[in-house]
Design a protein around this motif. Structure first.
Motif, PDB file in Angstrom:
ATOM      1  N   ALA A   1      -5.879  -5.292  11.730  1.00 58.28           N
ATOM      2  CA  ALA A   1      -6.749  -5.385  10.772  1.00 58.28           C
ATOM      3  C   ALA A   1      -7.891  -5.866  11.554  1.00 58.28           C
ATOM      4  N   THR A   2      -8.810  -5.214  11.713  1.00 58.19           N
ATOM      5  CA  THR A   2     -10.194  -5.556  12.487  1.00 58.19           C
ATOM      6  C   THR A   2     -10.899  -6.703  11.713  1.00 58.19           C
ATOM      7  N   ASP A   3     -11.094  -6.505  10.401  1.00 58.72           N
ATOM      8  CA  ASP A   3     -11.688  -7.235   9.527  1.00 58.72           C
ATOM      9  C   ASP A   3     -11.021  -7.487   8.301  1.00 58.72           C
ATOM     10  N   PRO A   4     -10.025  -8.578   8.413  1.00 56.08           N
ATOM     11  CA  PRO A   4      -9.176  -9.036   7.120  1.00 56.08           C
ATOM     12  C   PRO A   4      -9.830  -9.481   6.106  1.00 56.08           C
ATOM     13  N   ASP A   5      -9.423  -8.991   4.953  1.00 57.76           N
ATOM     14  CA  ASP A   5     -10.000  -9.696   3.605  1.00 57.76           C
ATOM     15  C   ASP A   5      -8.965  -9.498   2.783  1.00 57.76           C
ATOM     16  N   TRP A   6      -8.468 -10.768   2.391  1.00 59.15           N
ATOM     17  CA  TRP A   6      -7.471 -10.648   1.334  1.00 59.15           C
ATOM     18  C   TRP A   6      -8.059 -10.313  -0.281  1.00 59.15           C
ATOM     19  N   THR A   7      -9.242 -10.533  -0.214  1.00 55.59           N
ATOM     20  CA  THR A   7      -9.664 -10.229  -1.809  1.00 55.59           C
ATOM     21  C   THR A   7      -9.685  -8.549  -1.874  1.00 55.59           C
ATOM     22  N   GLN A   8     -10.081  -7.999  -0.677  1.00 58.22           N
ATOM     23  CA  GLN A   8     -10.140  -6.507  -0.789  1.00 58.22           C
ATOM     24  C   GLN A   8      -8.849  -5.967  -0.862  1.00 58.22           C
ATOM     25  N   ALA A   9      -7.600  -6.554  -0.425  1.00 56.87           N
ATOM     26  CA  ALA A   9      -6.526  -6.336  -0.345  1.00 56.87           C
ATOM     27  C   ALA A   9      -6.127  -6.274  -1.661  1.00 56.87           C
ATOM     28  N   ILE A  10      -6.304  -7.556  -2.438  1.00 58.16           N
ATOM     29  CA  ILE A  10      -5.919  -7.779  -3.775  1.00 58.16           C
ATOM     30  C   ILE A  10      -6.488  -6.738  -4.564  1.00 58.16           C
ATOM     31  N   LEU A  11      -7.688  -6.338  -4.421  1.00 59.04           N
ATOM     32  CA  LEU A  11      -8.528  -5.369  -5.234  1.00 59.04           C
ATOM     33  C   LEU A  11      -7.580  -4.103  -5.248  1.00 59.04           C
ATOM     34  N   ILE A  12      -7.492  -3.630  -4.122  1.00 61.62           N
ATOM     35  CA  ILE A  12      -6.660  -2.262  -3.809  1.00 61.62           C
ATOM     36  C   ILE A  12      -5.493  -2.455  -4.490  1.00 61.62           C
ATOM     37  N   MET A  13      -4.739  -3.648  -4.269  1.00 61.18           N
ATOM     38  CA  MET A  13      -3.295  -3.550  -4.993  1.00 61.18           C
ATOM     39  C   MET A  13      -3.493  -3.559  -6.381  1.00 61.18           C
ATOM     40  N   MET A  14      -4.241  -4.211  -7.067  1.00 58.26           N
ATOM     41  CA  MET A  14      -4.460  -4.085  -8.384  1.00 58.26           C
ATOM     42  C   MET A  14      -4.935  -2.806  -8.867  1.00 58.26           C
ATOM     43  N   PHE A  15      -5.755  -1.971  -8.232  1.00 55.94           N
ATOM     44  CA  PHE A  15      -5.936  -0.535  -8.619  1.00 55.94           C
ATOM     45  C   PHE A  15      -4.771   0.216  -8.424  1.00 55.94           C
ATOM     46  N   ALA A  16      -3.959   0.099  -7.354  1.00 56.01           N
ATOM     47  CA  ALA A  16      -2.880   0.985  -7.277  1.00 56.01           C
ATOM     48  C   ALA A  16      -1.673   0.666  -8.282  1.00 56.01           C
ATOM     49  N   PHE A  17      -1.617  -0.783  -8.833  1.00 62.89           N
ATOM     50  CA  PHE A  17      -0.578  -0.909  -9.792  1.00 62.89           C
ATOM     51  C   PHE A  17      -1.232  -0.729 -11.234  1.00 62.89           C
TER      52      PHE A  17
ATOM     53  N   LEU B   1       7.611   0.654 -12.711  1.00 63.09           N
ATOM     54  CA  LEU B   1       6.964  -0.295 -11.727  1.00 63.09           C
ATOM     55  C   LEU B   1       7.982  -0.371 -10.309  1.00 63.09           C
ATOM     56  N   ALA B   2       9.206  -0.396 -10.482  1.00 64.62           N
ATOM     57  CA  ALA B   2      10.178  -0.538  -9.503  1.00 64.62           C
ATOM     58  C   ALA B   2      10.133   0.734  -8.549  1.00 64.62           C
ATOM     59  N   ILE B   3      10.010   1.787  -9.288  1.00 66.33           N
ATOM     60  CA  ILE B   3       9.922   3.186  -8.588  1.00 66.33           C
ATOM     61  C   ILE B   3       8.608   3.226  -7.641  1.00 66.33           C
ATOM     62  N   VAL B   4       7.643   2.653  -8.475  1.00 66.57           N
ATOM     63  CA  VAL B   4       6.344   3.007  -7.826  1.00 66.57           C
ATOM     64  C   VAL B   4       6.065   1.783  -6.677  1.00 66.57           C
ATOM     65  N   ALA B   5       6.695   0.621  -6.583  1.00 62.83           N
ATOM     66  CA  ALA B   5       6.705  -0.310  -5.532  1.00 62.83           C
ATOM     67  C   ALA B   5       7.376   0.198  -4.526  1.00 62.83           C
ATOM     68  N   THR B   6       8.626   0.765  -4.856  1.00 62.74           N
ATOM     69  CA  THR B   6       9.689   1.221  -3.458  1.00 62.74           C
ATOM     70  C   THR B   6       8.798   2.402  -2.738  1.00 62.74           C
ATOM     71  N   VAL B   7       7.962   3.320  -3.469  1.00 61.52           N
ATOM     72  CA  VAL B   7       7.461   4.453  -3.018  1.00 61.52           C
ATOM     73  C   VAL B   7       6.291   3.973  -1.991  1.00 61.52           C
ATOM     74  N   TYR B   8       5.589   2.945  -2.559  1.00 60.70           N
ATOM     75  CA  TYR B   8       4.563   2.627  -1.959  1.00 60.70           C
ATOM     76  C   TYR B   8       4.730   1.985  -0.736  1.00 60.70           C
ATOM     77  N   VAL B   9       5.721   1.158  -0.557  1.00 56.33           N
ATOM     78  CA  VAL B   9       6.162   0.333   0.481  1.00 56.33           C
ATOM     79  C   VAL B   9       6.868   1.304   1.580  1.00 56.33           C
ATOM     80  N   LEU B  10       7.509   2.267   1.038  1.00 55.26           N
ATOM     81  CA  LEU B  10       8.058   3.485   2.250  1.00 55.26           C
ATOM     82  C   LEU B  10       6.834   4.175   2.832  1.00 55.26           C
ATOM     83  N   VAL B  11       5.764   4.456   1.926  1.00 57.57           N
ATOM     84  CA  VAL B  11       4.861   5.575   2.393  1.00 57.57           C
ATOM     85  C   VAL B  11       3.953   4.637   3.291  1.00 57.57           C
TER      86      VAL B  11
END
Length: 358
Positions: free
Chosen positions: A111-127, A155-165
């Motif tokens: 991660a060339t420019d790690p930003d945990w706030t962006q990561a949380i935002l993407i995770m909230m959008f994904a779930f 939610l369990a199925i979605v989380a599993t698919v996300y992790v594997l993909v």
């Protein structure tokens, strides 16, 4: 969400939450209609602009709206079908990709420019969006029994698919963080050109499924607000046969379609009726820019000779992204050959030459 906030905090807060919820979903529907057309244009370029674009959007929004007006059961079956259709390509990617994971590729991801706030935002959008399953609860047979189980299992199925993909992407695609379309890149690596076509088709299926789900859930908010006098009473109309909020569904579909159709502006000035948005018109080269003579000049022409308005893809963002890709390729070619682009002042003067590698 609307009824909860209205009951807990009063009509004013409830109206604000409901109003924002409606418009965020309407804008999302418009964005997804455009996204569907963009992916379709990869397979059928004529769909990117003009009458074909409008017809595709109209057919998509119309069929989804009619499906939801006919009844909740039909809409639920459609959502089930499109959910399976969305998961099937991802399951194929996981099955084919897991054995191809390379340890060096996996270890080289940075991660060339790690930003945990962006990561949380993407995770909230994904779930986010799981709460939409609660909106048609009033039309379910036994929501107390079914909803909690469905939400947790979903939610369990979605989380599993996300992790594997995600594991397949970072284990197969080198420097995955810079990939514009990671899933398409994986399919391309695993299956070649047919994989890219499969990725575009899967994206269209996903968009259609999302639109079907949004059309099932969000009009119920419009109906609930209209029934309480916070929107025109006509939107509270319930179809006597199908027992669905028909006018609310049609209003939601019409608003999303209208915004999608005007999202790219008007046809280019001087070329009316072409359907080419004004934002997509090519920009003239600024005066004073020249390039060193020699074989490099011919290479530049070759690299840009096939650049047409079709590359606009009906979206200013895609237009500029493709220009950036071409410029990046030219800049790299210049560096490889030891050339630089030369920017000169338009007027004849003694101003120094400015060298610019991009």
């Amino acid at each position: 969400v609307y009824l909860y906030t209205r009951t807990a905090f009063g009509p004013l807060v409830g109206f604000e939450v409901g109003w924002l919820l409606i418009w965020t979903r309407v804008l999302s529907a418009a964005a997804n209609l455009n996204l569907f057309v963009l992916y379709l244009a990869e397979l059928w370029p004529e769909a990117a602009a003009g009458a074909p674009r409008a017809i595709v959007m109209l057919v998509l929004a119309g069929t989804v709206a009619i499906t939801n007006v006919i009844g909740v059961r039909g809409a639920a079956w459609a959502i089930d079908f499109w959910t399976i259709a969305k998961l099937a390509p991802l399951a194929l990617l996981i099955v084919l990709g897991l054995p191809q994971i390379d340890a060096d590729t996996l270890a080289g991801q940075v991660a060339t420019d790690p930003d945990w706030t962006q990561a949380i935002l993407i995770m909230m959008f994904a779930f986010g969006g799981f709460e939409s399953a609660l909106l048609p609860a009033g039309e379910m047979r036994d929501p107390k029994r079914d909803l909690a189980f469905a939400l947790l299992v979903g939610l369990a199925i979605v989380a599993t698919v996300y992790v594997l993909v995600q594991l397949v992407v970072v284990g197969v695609v080198v420097d995955a963080a810079t990939a514009k379309a990671p899933l398409a890149s994986v399919f391309g690596i695993l299956l070649g050109p047919p994989g890219m076509t499969l990725a575009s088709s899967a994206a269209m299926v996903s968009v259609y499924g999302w639109t079907t789900g949004a059309m099932l859930a969000q009009p119920r908010v419009i109906h609930a607000m209209a029934a309480r006098g916070e929107l025109p009473r006509a939107l509270a109309y319930v179809h006597p046969r199908f027992r669905t909020p028909a006018f609310a569904i049609l209003a939601f579909a019409a608003a999303g379609l209208a915004l999608a159709l005007v999202a790219c502006g008007t046809p280019a000035e001087g070329d009316p009726g072409t359907g080419v948005p004004a934002e997509c018109r090519p920009v003239e080269t600024p005066p004073g820019w020249t390039y060193p003579p020699g074989p490099y000049g011919t290479d530049v022409g070759d690299r840009f000779a096939d650049f047409t308005l079709d590359d606009c893809d009906d979206q200013p963002v895609a237009f500029h992204a493709r220009i950036d890709q071409r410029l990046a390729a030219v800049a790299q070619h210049m560096e490889d050959r030891g050339h630089v682009a030369v920017a000169r002042e338009p007027q004849v003067s003694e101003a120094p030459i400015v060298e610019n590698k991009r």
